[in-house]
Structure formats: structure tokens, C-alpha cells
Design a protein around this motif. Structure first.
Motif, PDB file in Angstrom:
ATOM      1  N   ARG A   1      -7.377 -12.027   7.806  1.00 21.41           N
ATOM      2  CA  ARG A   1      -7.002 -10.618   7.927  1.00 21.41           C
ATOM      3  C   ARG A   1      -6.322 -10.408   9.280  1.00 21.41           C
ATOM      4  N   VAL A   2      -5.108  -9.908   9.246  1.00 21.59           N
ATOM      5  CA  VAL A   2      -4.348  -9.647  10.467  1.00 21.59           C
ATOM      6  C   VAL A   2      -3.675  -8.287  10.336  1.00 21.59           C
ATOM      7  N   PRO A   3      -3.393  -7.609  11.463  1.00 22.55           N
ATOM      8  CA  PRO A   3      -2.725  -6.303  11.388  1.00 22.55           C
ATOM      9  C   PRO A   3      -1.294  -6.430  10.873  1.00 22.55           C
ATOM     10  N   GLU A   4      -0.866  -5.423  10.165  1.00 23.59           N
ATOM     11  CA  GLU A   4       0.515  -5.380   9.697  1.00 23.59           C
ATOM     12  C   GLU A   4       1.459  -5.297  10.891  1.00 23.59           C
ATOM     13  N   GLY A   5       2.555  -6.044  10.830  1.00 24.59           N
ATOM     14  CA  GLY A   5       3.488  -6.108  11.950  1.00 24.59           C
ATOM     15  C   GLY A   5       3.230  -7.272  12.877  1.00 24.59           C
ATOM     16  N   SER A   6       2.251  -8.121  12.573  1.00 23.68           N
ATOM     17  CA  SER A   6       1.974  -9.279  13.422  1.00 23.68           C
ATOM     18  C   SER A   6       3.105 -10.287  13.315  1.00 23.68           C
ATOM     19  N   GLN A   7       3.364 -10.992  14.416  1.00 21.72           N
ATOM     20  CA  GLN A   7       4.432 -11.996  14.478  1.00 21.72           C
ATOM     21  C   GLN A   7       3.829 -13.384  14.281  1.00 21.72           C
ATOM     22  N   ILE A   8       4.378 -14.162  13.331  1.00 24.97           N
ATOM     23  CA  ILE A   8       3.916 -15.521  13.062  1.00 24.97           C
ATOM     24  C   ILE A   8       4.967 -16.502  13.576  1.00 24.97           C
ATOM     25  N   THR A   9       4.510 -17.525  14.315  1.00 23.66           N
ATOM     26  CA  THR A   9       5.384 -18.578  14.832  1.00 23.66           C
ATOM     27  C   THR A   9       4.821 -19.921  14.371  1.00 23.66           C
ATOM     28  N   LEU A  10       5.652 -20.726  13.702  1.00 21.13           N
ATOM     29  CA  LEU A  10       5.255 -22.051  13.225  1.00 21.13           C
ATOM     30  C   LEU A  10       6.232 -23.099  13.755  1.00 21.13           C
TER      31      LEU A  10
END
Length: 874
Positions: A211-220
Motif C-alpha cells: 500500500r502506497v500513497p497515490e502519486g508516489s514515484q517508482i524508480t527501478l
């Protein structure tokens, strides 16, 4: 000795640690500096040439630090450890027991002493303890390089990963190591900053629900052979900007719930649940309230899951609800909606709070008109929440004096539309046609006449925005003066307040009604004292002997204490005692006389002398304006001045003795046929309009010119006196002092204009300029009083003139919170309870708390009135 083995061994280990630290601190400093960028992954970002250059420098620095430490490192011996332990004991007993007897050998007594000495030293060795090592290297590292390296290393531990160091081997092996160990990946989730949530390192999160807040930035980031690992996701909703699934680095934003997976060897999959950022909410929690002065108070509450950032209140005209009568019949000029900033909590959480919107909009064009009120709040994500438009009548100041209400109505019509200018001018002119009974003095009449002349001037050139604002402000000031009145009006208000309170005593009243009536009495008393001080003649000391024997002085604090006692007796039901005190208060107010100074004996301060001189100048200017006004009337009614001469035979030829200052016009009507000039009067009345004009121009022309010159000379003397007083003003700091000087300078300019008009025989223009001079003088005196109070230069007598006398402390008097009076006679405490750094913060918190409590309806009315009085002071 066995009991020394452990302390000596521990001490020697500590000495070895000292040598290691002092010799090899450059080595671990270099190692930390090398590991920090590797853990942050810099080797994957820089070009290969930079990487190899850094690797060579790192190896050289490591070898140099290692050789430098090895050359300085030395293993301490056991004898050195024993010596350090022995040095910590008194008398060095370990070294003593190793000694042998040098003299006295063979002597039994000497040998006995030696054996006793050896026994004592052996006993002292039992107190031996391990010596702590000294690991400080400040003398070897004066610039603290070891701490800088340690800071870099700790930062890399927090925001990087030790796993990234493994990529160095892959780069060195040219990809062969990657193929041998398999592809790897790294990932992070960074929630929006306003949520206050920490970043998530995906390598440490097991597969499953996330569960993460909407608008979170994901970097892979994918390492190894291209295509060995791919990314599959349904959380970003990307369509056009969707890149290759095998890109080495991928970044996207979570906009919806879905699946995120890394496909390939060592792959993983998460079910992402996007926590929606809910828009903020705001509600009106109560009815809007307003006091008699027009200050509104609107309670509201706001909430948001991550906190409200800001809010506004929009007040717009509800044209459909306006009663289109009188000046509101025509279409209004465009009025922009009024936007006010909502108060936000200074401290604490903004996720849910209650506040009050407190404003005074009495002078706004929308005051007392139907409007719609809409509150809107915004969160950090830019989302907004608003209330439905609430229809209401925008509170404004209430006017009870009929003429003041009429002036305010014309002010409203002029602000409604500039096209109402002609109508407003006609109504004001009709009102001023018969001024008898409407005006308490000539000053208010002259102010109204000045407004009418300004409207006439704008009739030809058109009413500009600046002109409209000027006239609107002048009408407001006139209505305030008519409503508040002078001394007679203040005395009448005091009498009404006393009668209402006496009626409440007879009929029995609730605590809330008693508190309301007592507050009305206090306000009426303060206003009466202020007016009495303004109307009081300067005390020349000639009547001190007559009044000193039977007069009694009472300060404002003592007067307030008496009213507090009356209220207390009424609340306790002791109406007879309260009635007796009320009669005493009424008798005191009837015989009230304001003195200049504390008993009239002390010397006046420069500020007090300036206030007194300006008050005398204002009275002289009012007298001169009255004389000019009577001369203007005499031009249209010649017999009136002659009749005054007959009524006062001893005062013929003296200007301005026919009417006392402040006496309304129309109270000196002449009876035809009186002796002296009756024949001429009758003749003048029987002549037509043209003949009458001729008689005025020929028969009274010489005397009128002489009177005008006399008035001009008096006006010049007043202007010169004002200039002298302005030059002698005390040096006062602050904005109030600057405003006072500018007002007096403006009054002097208006006096000069009045003097020129008098010399030219233009009485209407002179009267207008004199009215401007009196307004400027009043404003200058008001601001001068504020400046004196701010600079603490006003004496008690001067404070009484302004209605703010400090007075003497009343024994046993307490404030509404039950606190004793301070040493200076003021309520509260004289001590500095807070440090300077805490004062501003505490003041903001206390002000917010007072506002909150003052709006709680379940609190007693007395307490709420007290809290509102506190808010009025700030």
C-alpha cells in the motif's frame, strides 16, 4: 603475582588498540571515503574512464595509508603495560616489590623493617586496575577528516545499499561476473513529500500486497545483460510515454492500483494498492454572528487526510435577493467578489481543526446587503473542497440615529452605482434645507455641505473612482459623528443605560441580561467621560479654592470597580444594595467634572500642553466658522444681524456675539416691528427678490467688507498660532506621530485657504476650508493622543481626557480571572513571565485560544464578553 595478570593484560590490549587507532586512522578514513560513493551507485553512472581513474586513486590512497600506519605501528611490551598500571597506583608498589635491600643486610631490625615495607607494597598491588586506553587522535587529525568520512559512510548506509558495491566486480570483469551470478535489480518508492511518509526500498519488501500513497514515484534499475530482466506494471496508466520493458532505468508515477513485477531471474511481483488522496472538506459549524460595531464571526471546521494548506472565503453579491428600491433600482456597478483568507492554525496538525473567520466589513460596499458566503480550502496536492454558497446579510455597523441611517443609506446608494450621484446630491441637499433639529452643532452641517459641494463639482466632469472613494469616506465619517454624537448624545445614552439597568433591578433579570446591561453601561460611561473631557474648558486654577473643600476625585479604575460591585450585587440577588450604589453612581455622573492633571497641581508635560493648546485652537476655529456662517446667513436675511444688535445693545459692532457656540440656527428668530431697525426690516421684507439683492449689496456692503477683513485677520492669527504649536510639538516616534504632524500641516493649509477666501469675500468657500481645517485638527489631536500614549509621555490627567485614565489601585480589586492588581495599579502582573524567544509563539497560541473560546456558545455570557474585550485590544 597472579592478581596482576588480568589488569596488566587488559592494559596491554588497550595500549595495542591505541597504537592501531593512532597508526591506521588514515586507512579507515580512506576506506569509508571509497565505500560511500560505491554504496550510492556512482560507479554505474560515471563513464568507464572515470571509474578506472577513481579505482587507481583509491588503490594508491589505500596502500599509502596502510604503509603509513604499518611504519608507525608498534606492539607495546608487557613491561610497558606493567609500568602504566604501576604508575596509576600510589607509591608505585609493583616496582617497589621488585627492589632488594641495599643497606642493613644482616641487621635483624633493618630486615624486619624491610619485610614490613614489602608486605605493605604487596598489599597495595591488590588495588591494581586495568587502565583505559586513550583512543583520541585529535592532535593527529586537527581538521576532523575522520568524521567527514564517517558522515559520508553513514549517509550511504541510509540512502544506499551495500549490494551496489558488487557492481564494481561486474565492471572490472567486463560483464563476465554478471553472467556468472545472474542479473540483479534495485527499486525505490518515494511517496509525495506532503504525505510525510518515508521512502521504501523495494529490495527489502517481500512480494505480495503493498500500500502506497497515490502519486508516489517508482524508480527501478536493472543490471546485467539487456533483456535478462524486464518490468511489467499496470499502476502508471502510461500509454504514449511507455518505453521498453528492458530499459536499464525506469521511472513512473503511481496513479492507480495494479500490479508491479520484475520478470526474470530473481524476479518479484507486488499487488500495489494506491491510497487515494482525498480532497479536503470544509463546513460552516454555526450561524454568523456580529456585534453592534459590525465585526462578524463565522465558525468553520476543515479537514484533510494529509492537512489543509490554505483556504479562502468568497463573499459575492446576491443580486436576486436585493430589494430593488430607492437607489438600488438601477443596475449596480460591477463589484468584484470579496475574497478573504481563512485563518489557519499556527501550530499543530492541520488534518482536522476548527477556527473562526473574524472580520469587520462595515465600510465595504456589500455591507448590510444580501450576499452569498462560500468557503474553500486547498490541500498540498492542489485539490479543493468548498461549501455550498450560503445566503446571508453581510453584517455591518448598526446605526440607530435616524439621520445617521439616512446618510449611510445615501453612501450605500453611491457605492451601488455612480449613476446615483445626482440622486444622492438632491437628497442630501433636501435634508440640509431645514437643518434645525437635525444637527447638534454647525460642524456636522458644514461637513455635509462640503460633501454636497464636492458632488456638484463632479456633476460636470463625471465621478471618478478616486472621487467616489473620497465622498464615500466623507459620508462614513459624517455618519459616525452623527451616530456617536457629542456630549449631549453621550449623556443621553448614559441616562438610557442607567434606566434600563434600573428597570432590570425592579423586574429581576438573568445573569446574561445583567452582563449585557452592565456592558452597555460601561460603554456609555466611557463614551460620556471621553466627551466630557473633550468639552471641558482648560483649568486655570481659579476655582480650585471653592471646590477643594467638597469635591471628591475618582479615577476610571475606581469607577469601574464601583460598576463591578453593582453587577456582583445584582447577580447575588441583593437588588436593594445594588439600587443604592446605582443611585450613588448616577449622582456622581451628574456632578462629574474632568480635571486637567492629578488634582491640577502638577506641572504639565510638553505633550499635555500641546493637546491643550490644540484644543483651544480648535474651539477658536469653531467659533470663527460659526461667525462666518452667521455672516453668510445675514447676506440672505439682513434683519437677523440687526435684530441681534437690538437684543444686545452693549455688543453692537462686535462680530460673533449674537449666538453662543453650538447653538442651533433658527433659535434667534426676530419679531417684526421691534424698535430700532424695524422699519428697515419691514422695508427689506416688502421688496422683491431683485430689490432685496440690491439693498444687501449697497446698504450693507461697506460693513460686510469690514467684517470680512476682521474674520480674515482672526483666521490669519489662528493659522500663525497653529504654526507655532506645530513647531513646538514634542518629538514623538511611530506612525501615529507622523500622521499627527501631517494632519496639522494639512489644517494649516486649509486655514490659509480660508483666509484667502475671506479676504476675497467668498464666504461659502471660506466655510468649506474651515470645515476641512477642523477635521484635520481633530484627526491630528486624535493621532497625537495615540502617539503620546505609545511613547508613555501622557500624564494621568491627559489620559483622563482620552478616556483612559490609569487611576489609583483599588484595594482588593481583581480582574475577571481573579488575579490581584499589580504594583503599578494595573490589573495583571508586573513580572516578565516568558523569555524573549517564547513571547511571539505564546502570543499566537493565546490569541487563537481566545478566539476559539469566545465563540463557544456553552460558555457563560460574562466570560465570552471578557474574551471579546481581549480580542478588541489586539
Amino acid at each position: 603475582m597472579r592478581h596482576l595478570q588480568l589488569p596488566v593484560a587488559a592494559t596491554r590490549a588497550g595500549m595495542i588498540a591505541e597504537e592501531v587507532v593512532r597508526s591506521f586512522w588514515p586507512l579507515w578514513t580512506v576506506i569509508f571515503l571509497i565505500l560511500a560513493p560505491l554504496m550510492m551507485g556512482w560507479q554505474d553512472l560515471v563513464p568507464l574512464e572515470v571509474f578506472w581513474g577513481g579505482a587507481v586513486v583509491s588503490v594508491i590512497a589505500t596502500l599509502a595509508a596502510l604503509i603509513w600506519g604499518a611504519r608507525r605501528f608498534r606492539i607495546p611490551t608487557k613491561a610497558e603495560a606493567v609500568a602504566r598500571v604501576d604508575a596509576a597506583l600510589p607509591g608505585r608498589p609493583i616496582a617497589a616489590i621488585a627492589d632488594s635491600q641495599a643497606i642493613g643486610s644482616g641487621d635483624a631490625a633493618s630486615e624486619a623493617v624491610w619485610r614490613t615495607h614489602m608486605a605493605r607494597m604487596a598489599e597495595r598491588t591488590k588495588d591494581a586496575r586495568a587502565i583505559e586506553p586513550d583512543l583520541r587522535v585529535s592532535d593527529r587529525d586537527p581538521y576532523g577528516l575522520r568524521f567527514v568520512a564517517l558522515l559520508f559512510f553513514v549517509t550511504a548506509l541510509l540512502f544506499g545499499s551495500l549490494l551496489r558495491v558488487g557492481s564494481v566486480a561486474e565492471i572490472a570483469a567486463g560483464g563476465e561476473q554478471t553472467l556468472a551470478t545472474g542479473p540483479v535489480w534495485e527499486g525505490w518508492v518515494e511517496p509525495p513529500a506532503y504525505t510525510g511518509r518515508p521512502s521504501i526500498y523495494l529490495n527489502d519488501v517481500p512480494a505480495g500486497l503493498l500500500r502506497v500513497p497515490e502519486g508516489s514515484q517508482i524508480t527501478l534499475r536493472l543490471y546485467g545483460e539487456v533483456g535478462a530482466l524486464t518490468v511489467a506494471e499496470t499502476v502508471s496508466g502510461r500509454v504514449e510515454e511507455l518505453g521498453a520493458a528492458s530499459d536499464a532505468q525506469q521511472e513512473f508515477t503511481i496513479t492507480q492500483s495494479g500490479v508491479l513485477s520484475v520478470v526474470g531471474e530473481n524476479g518479484v511481483e507486488w499487488n500495489i494498492v494506491a491510497i487515494e488522496d482525498m480532497p479536503p472538506e470544509v463546513d460552516l459549524t454555526g450561524e454568523i454572528e456580529a456585534d453592534a460595531m459590525g465585526e462578524l464571526s463565522q465558525p468553520f471546521s476543515a479537514s484533510d487526510d494529509y492537512g489543509v494548506e490554505s483556504g479562502t472565503a468568497t463573499i459575492a453579491l446576491d443580486l436576486t435577493a436585493v430589494d430593488r428600491v430607492h437607489g438600488l433600482v438601477i443596475d449596480p456597478d460591477p463589484v468584484e467578489p470579496l475574497v478573504l483568507d481563512l485563518p489557519m492554525p499556527f501550530t499543530g496538525d492541520r488534518s482536522e481543526f476548527e477556527e473562526f473567520l473574524i472580520e469587520n466589513l462595515s465600510e465595504h460596499p456589500l455591507a448590510n446587503l444580501p450576499v452569498t458566503l462560500q468557503l474553500e480550502v486547498t490541500d498540498a496536492a492542489g485539490q479543493t473542497g468548498a461549501t455550498d454558497p450560503e445566503p446571508l446579510i453581510l453584517p455591518g455597523r448598526r446605526f440607530f440615529q435616524p439621520f445617521a441611517r439616512a446618510v449611510i443609506e445615501q453612501r450605500r446608494d453611491l457605492m451601488w452605482s455612480k449613476a446615483n450621484m445626482r440622486r444622492v446630491s438632491q437628497i442630501l441637499r433636501a435634508v440640509s434645507h431645514r437643518p434645525e433639529g437635525l444637527f447638534s452643532n454647525e460642524t456636522t452641517y458644514l461637513r455635509l455641505r462640503t460633501i454636497i459641494r464636492r458632488l456638484d463639482n463632479f456633476r460636470d466632469v463625471g465621478l471618478t473612482d478616486e472621487g467616489q472613494a473620497e465622498i464615500v469616506e466623507a459620508l462614513w465619517d459624517l455618519a459616525i459623528q452623527l451616530e456617536d454624537g457629542r456630549l449631549a448624545d453621550a449623556r443621553e445614552r448614559l441616562r438610557r443605560a442607567q434606566e434600563r439597568l434600573a428597570e432590570a433591578m425592579r423586574n429581576g433579570a438573568s445573569d446574561e441580561e445583567i452582563a449585557e446591561l452592565m456592558q452597555e453601561l460601561r460603554e456609555a460611561t466611557d463614551e460620556y467621560m471621553r466627551m466630557l473631557a473633550q468639552e471641558a474648558e482648560p483649568n486655570d486654577g481659579t476655582d480650585q479654592a471653592d471646590n477643594s473643600g467638597n469635591s471628591q476625585q475618582m479615577s476610571m479604575d475606581e469607577l469601574q470597580a464601583l460598576m463591578d460591585r453593582i453587577e456582583e450585587l445584582m447577580q447575588e440577588g441583593r437588588m436593594a444594595e445594588a439600587q443604592e450604589l446605582m443611585e450613588q453612581l448616577n449622582q456622581m455622573m451628574e456632578n462629574m467634572r474632568v480635571t486637567q492633571g492629578e488634582g491640577g497641581d502638577g506641572p504639565q508635560t510638553p505633550g499635555q500642553q500641546s493637546m491643550q493648546d490644540l484644543a483651544e485652537t480648535l474651539r477658536d476655529q469653531e467659533q470663527l466658522s460659526d461667525d462666518a456662517f452667521r455672516d453668510l446667513q445675514e447676506q440672505f436675511n439682513p434683519g437677523q444681524g440687526q435684530q441681534r444688535q437690538q437684543d444686545q445693545p452693549g455688543q453692537q459692532g462686535q462680530q460673533g456675539q449674537g449666538q453662543q457656540p453650538g447653538q442651533p440656527q433658527g433659535q434667534q428668530g426676530q419679531q417684526p416691528g421691534q424698535p430700532g431697525q424695524g422699519g428697515q426690516q419691514g422695508q427689506g421684507q416688502g421688496v422683491g427678490e431683485d430689490s432685496q439683492s440690491g439693498q444687501v449689496g449697497n446698504g450693507a456692503g461697506g460693513e460686510g467688507d469690514q467684517d470680512a477683513r476682521s474674520l480674515a485677520d482672526r483666521q490669519r492669527a489662528l493659522r500663525e498660532e497653529l504654526q507655532r504649536q506645530r513647531d513646538g510639538l514634542p518629538n514623538l516616534d511611530g506612525e501615529a506621530g507622523d500622521i499627527a504632524r501631517r494632519s496639522l500641516e494639512r489644517a494649516e493649509g486649509a486655514m490659509e485657504g480660508a483666509e484667502d477666501a475671506l479676504r476675497d469675500g467668498d464666504l461659502p468657500e471660506a466655510i468649506d476650508r474651515q470645515a476641512e481645517a477642523m477635521d484635520a485638527l481633530r484627526n491630528g489631536m486624535r493621532e497625537l493622543g495615540r502617539a503620546l500614549a505609545q511613547n508613555q509621555q501622557a500624564e494621568p490627567g491627559q489620559g483622563s481626557e482620552q478616556g483612559q485614565a490609569s487611576g489609583r489601585p483599588v484595594p482588593g480589586q481583581r480582574d475577571p480571572l481573579g488575579r490581584e492588581m499589580g504594583n503599578t495599579g494595573q490589573l495583571g502582573t508586573d513580572q516578565q513571565l516568558l523569555g524573549r524567544e517564547e513571547i511571539n509563539r505564546r502570543a499566537e497560541e493565546l490569541l487563537g485560544e481566545i478566539r476559539r473560546r469566545s465563540a463557544e456558545q456553552d460558555r457563560p455570557q460574562v466570560e465570552r464578553d471578557y474574551l471579546r474585550r481581549l480580542l478588541d485590544q489586539f
